[in-house]
Design an enzyme around this catalytic site. Structure first.
Site, PDB file in Angstrom:
ATOM      1  N   ASP A  30       0.818  -1.215   0.000  1.00 23.67           N
ATOM      2  CA  ASP A  30       0.000   0.000   0.000  1.00 23.67           C
ATOM      3  C   ASP A  30       0.857   1.271   0.000  1.00 23.67           C
ATOM      4  OD1 ASP A  30       0.976   0.020   2.573  1.00 23.67           O
ATOM      5  OD2 ASP A  30      -0.981   0.160   3.568  1.00 23.67           O
ATOM      6  N   ASP A 203       8.502  11.526  24.129  1.00 23.04           N
ATOM      7  CA  ASP A 203       8.413  12.670  23.232  1.00 23.04           C
ATOM      8  C   ASP A 203       8.197  13.964  24.015  1.00 23.04           C
ATOM      9  OD1 ASP A 203       8.159  13.587  20.408  1.00 23.04           O
ATOM     10  OD2 ASP A 203       6.136  14.131  21.041  1.00 23.04           O
ATOM     11  N   GLU A 257      13.105  12.971  25.179  1.00 25.14           N
ATOM     12  CA  GLU A 257      13.445  13.970  24.156  1.00 25.14           C
ATOM     13  C   GLU A 257      13.434  15.323  24.852  1.00 25.14           C
ATOM     14  OE1 GLU A 257      11.943  15.500  19.773  1.00 25.14           O
ATOM     15  OE2 GLU A 257      10.489  15.090  21.347  1.00 25.14           O
TER      16      GLU A 257
END
Length: 559
Positions: A30, A203, A257
Site C-alpha cells: 500500500d 516525546d 526527548e
C-alpha cells in the site's frame, strides 16, 4: 587516583537502532511501511549487533503529524497492522536477543482521542480539565507560538473557548496538573510494560508542566520558545512521580526527548539520585548549524566543545545519549559528513567511529548503517512534513522570504530527508514497496546505496558498523571509561581518549578532505583496533600520525 565507580546497567551497555515504521518496509503493497514489514527485516538489524530497537509511534492516529497525534494509546495504527502483529514483532525481537522500546507521546494527544472529544463537548464536561482551556471572550490568552506555525491557541467552535497546542492544532496539550490525567498516563505505561516492552522514548517530555499564569513570550524567547515550554514549575515533581508509580517497578530504559533543556539542567533529569529518567536526547550538537529553519555554518571545534560540555554536565552519576540523526533531523552523512560520491562511504564510517566510541548510549537511525544521504528536493510541493507547510504559510505566502530561499535551507535541514523510504535493494522503489508510488519518494540514488549491496561488500559502511558495535560490546572502556577531548582547538581533527583503570583507547578522526598530521605523546606502538582505511598499518611507528582524508582510527595505547 582511582576512577569513581559507576553503576552498571544494561541500557548503558546497549546500542540502539531507531525504526520509523512508515518508512522502513511495506509488506502489503500500500506504499506505507508496516509492522509485518519490520518483522521481515529484523535479521538486518540483529546482524549489526543491535541490543535495543526504538520504534517510533505505532499507535492509532489520524496522522496529522505522522503518528505523533495519538487517537488511541492501546490500539495499533491500522496502516501498520494489528495488535497481534505487534505482539509477534515483540516476540521476534526477543527471539533475536534484542529488546523493544516504544514512543510515549503524552504532552498531547490527537483531537480525535475520546478524551478530547468529550473535553470539547461542553464547559461542564467531566473531562474538560483533561486539557488546557481558556475563556474565549477574553481573546487569545497570550502570544505562545506553535512549533508548526501560527498561534499555540486554537478557538474551538463548540464553546468558543481556546485550547493550547504547542504543536499542530490537532494535537491539544494534556493538562498534567489534573491527577486523573497522570493516572491515565501511568496506566497506559503499565499496559505496554506488562506486554513486554523494555521502556520508552518520551516525546517532548519537558513540556508536560505548564505555568498557568501564561505570561507572554519576550522577543528573545520567541526565537526559541522551547526554553520556556520546558521550564514548567512541576516538571520534575511529575517525572519523579512517574518513576515512583511506574518505572521503578520494571527493569526498563527511559530516554527523554529534551527540547528546550540546557546543559546545566540536564543533571536534573538524569542524575541517578533524583530517580527521574535514565538519559535524555540533548539537541545541542545537531542544532549547532541551525537558526530556526535556516542553516548556518558550523565549526568542528564547536561540535567538540559541545560534546565535552555535555559529558561534564552529567558527570559520573548521570548518562548521555550519543546520536547524530533521527526522524526529525537531516541524514547524518549530509549533515556531518561528506555526501559526495568520493567521500560518502568513508565519512559515514568516520561518523560511526565517533558515535560508537563516545561515552553514552549510541542511537543509530535507520539508513545510517548504509550511509543514506539527503533527498534532492527541487520544489516545496515535494515535502510531506506538516512543519514545512507551516513555514511556507508563515514565511513564503506572507512574502517574508522567497520559495527558493526556504527550499535552499530545507534541503539542508528538513526532517523529510530522514523519512524517505529505507533503501533495501536495487529493485523498483528500493525494495521498500511493491506499490507504484510510496507515501514519500525514494531517493534516486538507491541503485548504488542500498542494504543488499552493503551486506554483500565486506568493506561497506554496514560492516564497519558491525565491527564497531562488536568492539564496543567487548571493550568496557568504551562504555564505562572516562572521556577526554585531546585536541579541543584543532580545526580538522577530533581526537579523544576513553580510559578505564589501566585500559586506554584513543580515537582520532580527520574531518576533512586533506591529509592532516597530528602528534600525541604515547601514540608510538599503539595497536590499531579499527580503521576505516585498509591502508593503515596495524601498529603506529611513531607519535606522529598522518590521517588520510576522513580517516578514523580506534587505537589501543600501550600501558
Amino acid at each position: 587516583m582511582p576512577q569513581p565507580a559507576q553503576s552498571k546497567h544494561w541500557w548503558k551497555e546497549a546500542v540502539a537502532y531507531q525504526i520509523y515504521p512508515r518508512s522502513f518496509a511495506d509488506s502489503n503493497g500500500d506504499g506505507i511501511g508496516d509492522i509485518p514489514g519490520i518483522i521481515e527485516k529484523l535479521d538486518h538489524v540483529a546482524a549489526l549487533g543491535i541490543d535495543v530497537i526504538w520504534l517510533s509511534p505505532h499507535f492509532d492516529s489520524p496522522n496529522a503529524d505522522n503518528g505523533y497525534d495519538i487517537r488511541d494509546y492501546r490500539k495499533v495504527m491500522a496502516e501498520f497492522g494489528t495488535m497481534a502483529d505487534f505482539d509477534r514483532l515483540l516476540a521476534e525481537i526477543k527471539k533475536r536477543g534484542m529488546r523493544l522500546v516504544i514512543d510515549l507521546v503524552v504532552n498531547h494527544s490527537s483531537d480525535e482521542h475520546e478524551w478530547f472529544v468529550e473535553s470539547r463537548s461542553s464547559r461542564d464536561s467531566a473531562k474538560r480539565d483533561y486539557y488546557i482551556w481558556r475563556d474565549g471572550s477574553k481573546g487569545v490568552p497570550n502570544n505562545f507560538v506553535s512549533y508548526f506555525g501560527g498561534s499555540a491557541w486554537e478557538k474551538d467552535d463548540a464553546t468558543g473557548d481556546y485550547y493550547l497546542h504547542y504543536f499542530a492544532k490537532k494535537q491539544p496539550d494534556l493538562n498534567w496538573d489534573n491527577e486523573k490525567v497522570r493516572a491515565e498516563v501511568y496506566d497506559l505505561m503499565r499496559f505496554w510494560l506488562d506486554k513486554g516492552v523494555s521502556g520508552f522514548r518520551m516525546d517532548v517530555i519537558p513540556f508536560i508542566s505548564k505555568n498557568f499564569a501564561f505570561p507572554d513570550l519576550t522577543e528573545e524567547e520567541m526565537k526559541d520558545p522551547g526554553r520556556v515550554y520546558a521550564s514548567g514549575p512541576r516538571l520534575h515533581e511529575y517525572l519523579q512521580e512517574m518513576n515512583r508509580e511506574v518505572l521503578s517497578h520494571y527493569d526498563c530504559m527511559t530516554v527523554g526527548e529534551a527540547a528546550g533543556v540546557s546543559d546545566a539542567q540536564t543533571p536534573l533529569f538524569v542524575d541517578e539520585a533524583r530517580n527521574e529518567l535514565n538519559m535524555i536526547f540533548n539537541f545541542a550538537v545537531v542544532m549547532l548549524d541551525r537558526d530556526g529553519w535556516r542553516w548556518k555554518p558550523r565549526k568542528l571545534t564547536d561540535m567538540k566543545a559541545t560534546f565535552d560540555r555535555l559529558d561534564k554536565a552529567v558527570g559520573m552519576t548521570g548518562w548521555n545519549t550519543v546520536f547524530l540523526g533521527n526522524h526529525d533531523q537531516p541524514r547524518t552523512v549530509s549533515h556531518f559528513g561528506d555526501p559526495s560520491p568520493e567521500y560518502r562511504a568513508i565519512s559515514a564510517k568516520a561518523l560511526a567511529t565517533m558515535m560508537l566510541t563516545m561515552r553514552g548510549t549510541p542511537f543509530i537511525y535507520q539508513g545510517e548503517e548504509i550511509g543514506m544521504v539527503n533527498y534532492p528536493f527541487t520544489d516545496l510541493d515535494q515535502f510531506d512534513d506538516i512543519e514545512v507547510r507551516g513555514l511556507r504559510q508563515d514565511h513564503v505566502e506572507t512574502g517574508k522570504v522567497s520559495a527558493a530561499e526556504l527550499l535552499e535551507n530545507l534541503n539542508k535541514v528538513s526532517r523529510d530527508h530522514a523519512r524517505t523510504p529505507m533503501q533495501w535493494d536495487a529493485s523498483k522503489n528500493a525494495g521498500f514497496t511493491t506499490a507504484e508510488k510510496p507515501w514519500l519518494a525514494v531517493n534516486p540514488n538507491y541503485p548504488e546505496i542500498n542494504a543488499a549491496a552493503a551486506q554483500a561488500d565486506q568493506g561497506s559502511v554496514y560492516h564497519h558498523y558491525r565491527k564497531l558495535i562488536a568492539l564496543r560490546h567487548d571493550t568496557p572502556a568504551l562504555i564505562y571509561g572516562t572521556y577526554e577531548d585531546l585536541a579541543p582547538d584543532h580545526e580538522m581533527v577530533f581526537a579523544f581518549e576513553r580510559k578505564l583503570d589501566d585500559e586506554r583507547l584513543i580515537v582520532t578522526i580527520n574531518f576533512s578532505r586533506v591529509p592532516v598530521m597530528w602528534k600525541h605523546d604515547g601514540l608510538e606502538g599503539s595497536n590499531v583496533l579499527i580503521s576505516n582505511d585498509d591502508r593503515r598499518e596495524e601498529t603506529l611507528p611513531s607519535e606522529e600520525l598522518t590521517l588520510l582524508p576522513w580517516e578514523a582510527l580506534v587505537l589501543k595505547v600501550p600501558a
